[in-house]
Design a protein around this motif. Structure first.
Motif, PDB file in Angstrom:
ATOM      1  N   GLU A  39       0.806  -1.216  -0.169  1.00 13.24           N
ATOM      2  CA  GLU A  39       0.178  -0.011  -0.023  1.00 13.24           C
ATOM      3  C   GLU A  39       0.900   1.318   0.049  1.00 13.24           C
ATOM      4  O   GLU A  39       0.695   2.239  -0.803  1.00 13.24           O
ATOM      5  CB  GLU A  39      -0.923   0.088   1.295  1.00 13.24           C
ATOM      6  CG  GLU A  39      -2.028  -0.939   1.190  1.00 13.24           C
ATOM      7  CD  GLU A  39      -3.062  -0.468  -0.081  1.00 13.24           C
ATOM      8  OE1 GLU A  39      -3.559   0.460   0.091  1.00 13.24           O
ATOM      9  OE2 GLU A  39      -3.142  -1.338  -1.061  1.00 13.24           O
ATOM     10  N   ARG A  80       3.815   1.653  -1.149  1.00 18.56           N
ATOM     11  CA  ARG A  80       4.697   1.825  -2.685  1.00 18.56           C
ATOM     12  C   ARG A  80       3.632   1.921  -3.689  1.00 18.56           C
ATOM     13  O   ARG A  80       3.910   2.240  -4.721  1.00 18.56           O
ATOM     14  CB  ARG A  80       5.534   0.674  -2.569  1.00 18.56           C
ATOM     15  CG  ARG A  80       6.887   0.483  -1.690  1.00 18.56           C
ATOM     16  CD  ARG A  80       7.876   1.835  -2.083  1.00 18.56           C
ATOM     17  NE  ARG A  80       8.187   1.622  -3.281  1.00 18.56           N
ATOM     18  CZ  ARG A  80       9.087   2.662  -4.077  1.00 18.56           C
ATOM     19  NH1 ARG A  80       9.336   3.685  -3.198  1.00 18.56           N
ATOM     20  NH2 ARG A  80       9.587   2.381  -5.247  1.00 18.56           N
ATOM     21  N   GLY A  81       2.397   1.608  -3.404  1.00 17.21           N
ATOM     22  CA  GLY A  81       1.465   1.588  -4.503  1.00 17.21           C
ATOM     23  C   GLY A  81       1.503   0.440  -5.655  1.00 17.21           C
ATOM     24  O   GLY A  81       1.165   0.820  -6.669  1.00 17.21           O
ATOM     25  N   GLY A 140       0.761  -2.744  -7.579  1.00 19.02           N
ATOM     26  CA  GLY A 140      -0.469  -3.465  -7.988  1.00 19.02           C
ATOM     27  C   GLY A 140      -0.362  -4.517  -8.808  1.00 19.02           C
ATOM     28  O   GLY A 140       0.790  -4.918  -8.980  1.00 19.02           O
ATOM     29  N   THR A 193       0.858  -2.946 -16.925  1.00 16.08           N
ATOM     30  CA  THR A 193       1.223  -1.972 -17.502  1.00 16.08           C
ATOM     31  C   THR A 193       2.289  -2.009 -18.673  1.00 16.08           C
ATOM     32  O   THR A 193       3.209  -2.924 -18.405  1.00 16.08           O
ATOM     33  CB  THR A 193       1.323  -0.577 -16.848  1.00 16.08           C
ATOM     34  OG1 THR A 193       2.323  -0.878 -15.897  1.00 16.08           O
ATOM     35  CG2 THR A 193       0.269  -0.290 -15.713  1.00 16.08           C
ATOM     36  N   ARG A 239       5.255  10.472  -2.010  1.00 13.45           N
ATOM     37  CA  ARG A 239       6.047   9.248  -2.317  1.00 13.45           C
ATOM     38  C   ARG A 239       5.660   8.698  -3.700  1.00 13.45           C
ATOM     39  O   ARG A 239       4.376   8.827  -4.359  1.00 13.45           O
ATOM     40  CB  ARG A 239       5.813   8.401  -1.336  1.00 13.45           C
ATOM     41  CG  ARG A 239       4.421   7.802  -1.192  1.00 13.45           C
ATOM     42  CD  ARG A 239       4.310   6.827   0.095  1.00 13.45           C
ATOM     43  NE  ARG A 239       3.092   5.945  -0.017  1.00 13.45           N
ATOM     44  CZ  ARG A 239       2.065   6.355   0.390  1.00 13.45           C
ATOM     45  NH1 ARG A 239       1.694   7.606   0.895  1.00 13.45           N
ATOM     46  NH2 ARG A 239       0.870   5.737   0.288  1.00 13.45           N
ATOM     47  N   THR A 240       6.345   7.676  -4.237  1.00 14.69           N
ATOM     48  CA  THR A 240       5.883   6.904  -5.255  1.00 14.69           C
ATOM     49  C   THR A 240       4.715   6.109  -4.844  1.00 14.69           C
ATOM     50  O   THR A 240       4.833   5.480  -3.780  1.00 14.69           O
ATOM     51  CB  THR A 240       6.832   5.720  -5.530  1.00 14.69           C
ATOM     52  OG1 THR A 240       8.055   6.578  -6.110  1.00 14.69           O
ATOM     53  CG2 THR A 240       6.548   4.709  -6.467  1.00 14.69           C
ATOM     54  N   SER A 241       3.585   6.240  -5.387  1.00 14.82           N
ATOM     55  CA  SER A 241       2.561   5.404  -5.278  1.00 14.82           C
ATOM     56  C   SER A 241       1.674   5.199  -6.575  1.00 14.82           C
ATOM     57  O   SER A 241       2.091   5.225  -7.434  1.00 14.82           O
ATOM     58  CB  SER A 241       1.433   6.366  -4.319  1.00 14.82           C
ATOM     59  OG  SER A 241       0.278   5.475  -3.991  1.00 14.82           O
ATOM     60  N   ASN A 242       0.385   4.738  -6.288  1.00 10.23           N
ATOM     61  CA  ASN A 242      -0.431   4.494  -7.493  1.00 10.23           C
ATOM     62  C   ASN A 242      -1.266   5.371  -8.083  1.00 10.23           C
ATOM     63  O   ASN A 242      -1.416   6.433  -7.184  1.00 10.23           O
ATOM     64  CB  ASN A 242      -1.261   3.083  -7.354  1.00 10.23           C
ATOM     65  CG  ASN A 242      -2.334   3.323  -6.287  1.00 10.23           C
ATOM     66  OD1 ASN A 242      -2.479   4.382  -5.841  1.00 10.23           O
ATOM     67  ND2 ASN A 242      -2.896   2.255  -5.572  1.00 10.23           N
ATOM     68  N   THR A 263      -6.041   1.137 -12.333  1.00 10.84           N
ATOM     69  CA  THR A 263      -5.074   1.449 -11.327  1.00 10.84           C
ATOM     70  C   THR A 263      -3.780   1.468 -11.671  1.00 10.84           C
ATOM     71  O   THR A 263      -3.151   0.162 -12.095  1.00 10.84           O
ATOM     72  CB  THR A 263      -5.238   0.955 -10.019  1.00 10.84           C
ATOM     73  OG1 THR A 263      -6.793   1.181  -9.529  1.00 10.84           O
ATOM     74  CG2 THR A 263      -4.418   1.393  -8.951  1.00 10.84           C
ATOM     75  N   ILE A 264      -2.825   2.360 -11.976  1.00  9.49           N
ATOM     76  CA  ILE A 264      -1.519   2.300 -12.487  1.00  9.49           C
ATOM     77  C   ILE A 264      -0.706   2.296 -11.361  1.00  9.49           C
ATOM     78  O   ILE A 264      -0.546   3.163 -10.537  1.00  9.49           O
ATOM     79  CB  ILE A 264      -1.044   3.263 -13.366  1.00  9.49           C
ATOM     80  CG1 ILE A 264      -2.328   3.634 -14.494  1.00  9.49           C
ATOM     81  CG2 ILE A 264       0.351   3.177 -14.050  1.00  9.49           C
ATOM     82  CD1 ILE A 264      -2.108   4.704 -15.470  1.00  9.49           C
ATOM     83  N   PRO A 265       0.243   1.161 -11.207  1.00 12.70           N
ATOM     84  CA  PRO A 265       0.924   0.970 -10.119  1.00 12.70           C
ATOM     85  C   PRO A 265       2.183   1.676 -10.200  1.00 12.70           C
ATOM     86  O   PRO A 265       2.712   2.182 -11.059  1.00 12.70           O
ATOM     87  CB  PRO A 265       1.347  -0.557 -10.058  1.00 12.70           C
ATOM     88  CG  PRO A 265       1.321  -0.684 -11.303  1.00 12.70           C
ATOM     89  CD  PRO A 265       0.242  -0.072 -12.140  1.00 12.70           C
ATOM     90  N   GLU A 266       2.578   1.994  -8.811  1.00 14.50           N
ATOM     91  CA  GLU A 266       4.091   2.591  -8.776  1.00 14.50           C
ATOM     92  C   GLU A 266       4.554   3.825  -9.844  1.00 14.50           C
ATOM     93  O   GLU A 266       5.396   3.828 -10.353  1.00 14.50           O
ATOM     94  CB  GLU A 266       5.266   1.475  -8.947  1.00 14.50           C
ATOM     95  CG  GLU A 266       5.241   0.501  -7.710  1.00 14.50           C
ATOM     96  CD  GLU A 266       6.384  -0.685  -8.032  1.00 14.50           C
ATOM     97  OE1 GLU A 266       7.473  -0.331  -7.549  1.00 14.50           O
ATOM     98  OE2 GLU A 266       6.585  -1.323  -8.904  1.00 14.50           O
ATOM     99  N   PRO A 286      -6.275   3.226  -2.275  1.00 17.76           N
ATOM    100  CA  PRO A 286      -6.201   1.882  -1.502  1.00 17.76           C
ATOM    101  C   PRO A 286      -6.720   0.792  -2.365  1.00 17.76           C
ATOM    102  O   PRO A 286      -7.589   0.710  -3.081  1.00 17.76           O
ATOM    103  CB  PRO A 286      -7.080   1.942  -0.250  1.00 17.76           C
ATOM    104  CG  PRO A 286      -7.993   3.261  -0.307  1.00 17.76           C
ATOM    105  CD  PRO A 286      -7.289   4.152  -1.535  1.00 17.76           C
TER     106      PRO A 286
END
Lengths: 62, 636
Positions: A21, A23-24, A26, A30, B497-500, B557-560, B589
């Motif tokens: 969560e 670091r996002g 998923g 992509t 921060r790096t997130s989605n 949702t595009i990660p990182e 989330p």
């Protein structure tokens, strides 16, 4: 011993979830592209995603 | 206590009064029954021989009950169809008179209640009848027709006739005890409680190892059937003895060794613990004096278990039962359990569930018993379980008895009795066998709940604090329009921060589809993350029923995604013109991930529950209430 294992297991799961969560991370696949021309904003039709021709995208329809 | 003396009017022997309130006493020299008058002693008869006794209690012994000192000053011996019991008369230091009932080493202290009010007639009372008294609920445990056979020492009343009278014993759940004595015209009521040997703090007893001299009567005889020597281990209380050589059941009370029943069966059962063996349980030394096999029939099959009768001169009797290698250590209850549900009983704060009701018969017997035991005897039994304990009720001959058993391992029995070899391996699951697979179950339940709470708390915190909208733009699409339907959004900044990043597309599609090529392009570094999404929405009526399929909106949702300046390139393909809105959200989330983790946390707990549950299914399969679906096994 089983108690310790479960604690480690639960802690590992919750920790991994927290890190994910944070670091996002998923599961959405992509495609990464580099050297995208800066002119795309002015002519978005000139840019094609990398998979547009090669992957044979399936076009749905009723 | 002041001792007063007088002389026997018959033989002149010295009579010592231990209790100032004594009305009657017996002369220890000539056995005269003496009634005390104002000025003298009057002889009213002669006592018969006091039956042999192995009890360590004797006249002159001292003790205390609830802090009140007493001296044992007299005794009445009663006899009934199934045996004998003693009522020891207690003279208290404060002048009060009480009784210590000694029925096969089960003890109860009681006191006469002078103004007790109306009492039910004896013919209204049966074993199991419930009475409200003293603000509590009592249950009739026994209705006994008995007569006295001997007296000794000082009594608070005069000699009376020896005809049969009815005695009704009542017990309350907390161990309170009452006796209604119907020997007089007006019934007498005695109130008290069941006590343990150690509660009486007795001193001045007969020597512990002097049993032979305490027993003045028959202690052995030859079997009238086979001639084998039968030595009684408990001559004071033994009513029946089954010859260890030929199985013949002999009356041990008359001294004539009368045959009550000849053993005609072919099957002889060898006790795993030999009769006469001593062992130590609960800090006391017990001797195995009797053994019987009992059998019940269910669905065409006979099920047999074995019971070993253990005796300790002070602690009384307890039993070891064995079925297919499963053992239980069983003791009589002081009180009576309370019904707490249709199929539940509560005793000492513990709830027991009904397991089985069955009629059992004695199918083999050896050794001594303080009650009448014969082959073919039948009792109705009810068992309630709360592993590792089991409450059992037996109904027979106007008597209802309760006992509580606790599961013990064969190894523990072997150790307690110093038996050679190995105990038989247990087969299957027994009614009160502790569920071994429940070890740690409560712990893992707690750990799972705590983990799940942490997870839910984290999820709620994420949902309430994260997922902020960065930008939102509206676009239109016309098939065959400029740039092939592709547009670029305004630039927007993703900070933190790096997130989605979540891209949500809302359309006004109506029975159509659209495909969206999305490229999230880093305006500074010239990199892109590319994904695609289809949006389709169809609806209509079919045979009068409305239907719909798909949705007018979709999200991805595009990660990182590192912080920076970005814009979206959106390429669209669709069959029809449409308008659409693109919303970009940061740090969204992933509720699915929380659900997946919840499931992963639950899997070990579910696995941990399955084992104990299958054990409980096996346990209850043997009961009147086999488990078929849901678990209710929360008694670990």
């Amino acid at each position: 011993m089983r108690r310790i294992l479960y604690v480690l297991y639960a802690a590992g799961l919750l920790g991994a979830l927290g890190w994910t969560e944070y670091r996002g991370w998923g599961t959405e696949p992509t495609t990464e592209a580099k050297d995208v021309p800066r002119s795309v904003r002015n002519n978005p039709g000139a840019y094609r995603p990398h998979y547009f021709y090669g992957s044979g995208r399936y076009l749905h329809g009723k | 206590m002041t001792v007063t003396t007088s002389n026997c009017p018959n033989c002149g022997g010295e009579i010592r009064f231990l209790w100032p309130g004594a009305v009657q006493t017996t002369c220890p020299y000539c056995r005269s029954i003496l009634v005390r008058t104002d000025i003298d002693l009057r002889r009213v008869g002669e006592v018969s021989t006091v039956p042999p006794s192995t009890s360590r209690i004797r006249i002159g012994a001292r003790g205390s009950y609830r802090g009140r000192a007493f001296t044992v000053v007299g005794r009445i011996v009663y006899e009934y169809e199934r045996g004998r019991w003693s009522e020891w008369h207690l003279g208290f230091a404060d002048g009060a008179s009480g009784w210590l009932s000694d029925a096969q080493a089960e003890y109860a202290v009681s006191f006469l209640v002078p103004d007790h009010g109306p009492l039910p007639a004896s013919d209204q009372l049966r074993a199991g009848t419930e009475l409200e008294r003293n603000g509590g609920r009592y249950q009739v445990s026994t209705v006994t027709r008995a007569h006295y056979v001997a007296v000794e020492g000082e009594l608070p009343f005069e000699y009376w006739d020896g005809s049969d009278s009815v005695f009704v014993d009542l017990r309350a759940p907390d161990g309170r005890f009452s006796t209604i004595d119907f020997s007089d015209e007006q019934p007498l009521l005695y109130d008290g409680e069941v006590v343990g040997w150690d509660d009486l703090h007795l001193t001045g007893l007969a020597a512990e190892d002097d049993e032979v001299t305490r027993v003045q009567g028959t202690v052995g005889f030859n079997c009238p059937k086979c001639g084998s020597a039968i030595a009684l281990r408990d001559p004071d209380n033994t009513v029946n003895v089954a010859c260890e050589s030929c199985g013949t059941v002999v009356d041990a009370t008359s001294g004539a060794a009368r045959i009550l029943q000849e053993y005609l069966g072919k099957v002889r059962v060898k006790p795993l613990i030999p009769l006469g063996t001593f062992g130590t349980l609960h800090g006391h030394k017990w001797q195995v004096i009797g053994f019987q096999q009992r059998t019940m029939r269910a669905e065409g099959h006979d099920y047999s278990w074995r019971e070993y009768l253990l005796r300790n001169p002070e602690q009384g009797y307890r039993y070891l039962t064995e079925y297919d290698g499963h053992w239980s250590d069983v003791a009589p209850l002081r009180g009576v359990p309370e019904k707490s549900g249709v199929l539940e009983m509560t005793y000492a704060g513990e709830t027991f569930k009904h397991f089985q009701t069955a009629t059992s018969r004695t199918s083999f017997v050896l050794g001594e018993f303080p009650w009448q035991v014969r082959l073919g005897d039948e009792v109705e039994g009810m068992d309630y379980v709360s592993p590792p304990r089991m409450l059992s009720r037996e109904d027979a001959d106007g008597e209802q008895t309760w006992s509580v058993g606790e599961y013990v391992t064969g190894d523990a029995v072997w150790r307690a009795f110093g038996l050679p070899g190995e105990p038989p391996k247990p087969k299957g699951v027994f009614a009160n066998q502790p569920n071994p697979k429940k070890a740690g179950l409560r712990w893992i339940r707690t750990a799972f709940v705590l983990s799940a709470l942490l997870l839910v708390g984290g999820c709620l915190a994420r949902v309430s604090s994260a997922g902020r909208t960065v930008t939102e733009e509206r676009f239109g699409y016309i098939p065959g329009g400029p740039a092939g339907g592709a547009v670029a959004s305004s630039e927007f900044t993703l900070d933190g921060r790096t997130s989605n990043v979540e891209v949500e597309i809302r359309t006004n599609l109506d029975n159509g589809w659209g495909y969206f090529d999305l490229a999230l392009i880093d305006a500074e570094h010239g990199t892109a993350k590319e994904v695609g999404r289809e949006v389709s929405y169809y609806h209509g009526m079919d045979e009068g029923e409305s239907w719909s399929e798909g949705s007018e909106h979709e999200s991805v949702t595009i990660p990182e995604v590192p912080p920076g300046r970005y814009f979206l390139r959106i390429g669209v393909e669709a069959q029809q013109p449409m308008g659409y809105t693109v919303t970009v959200k940061r740090d969204v989330p992933d509720v699915i991930a929380f659900l997946v983790v919840f499931v992963l946390l639950a899997i070990p707990w579910i696995i941990a529950e399955v084992g104990p549950y299958s054990f409980e299914v096996a346990r209850w399969a043997e009961s009147d209430h086999p488990k078929t679906s849901s678990s209710d096994d929360d008694d670990d």
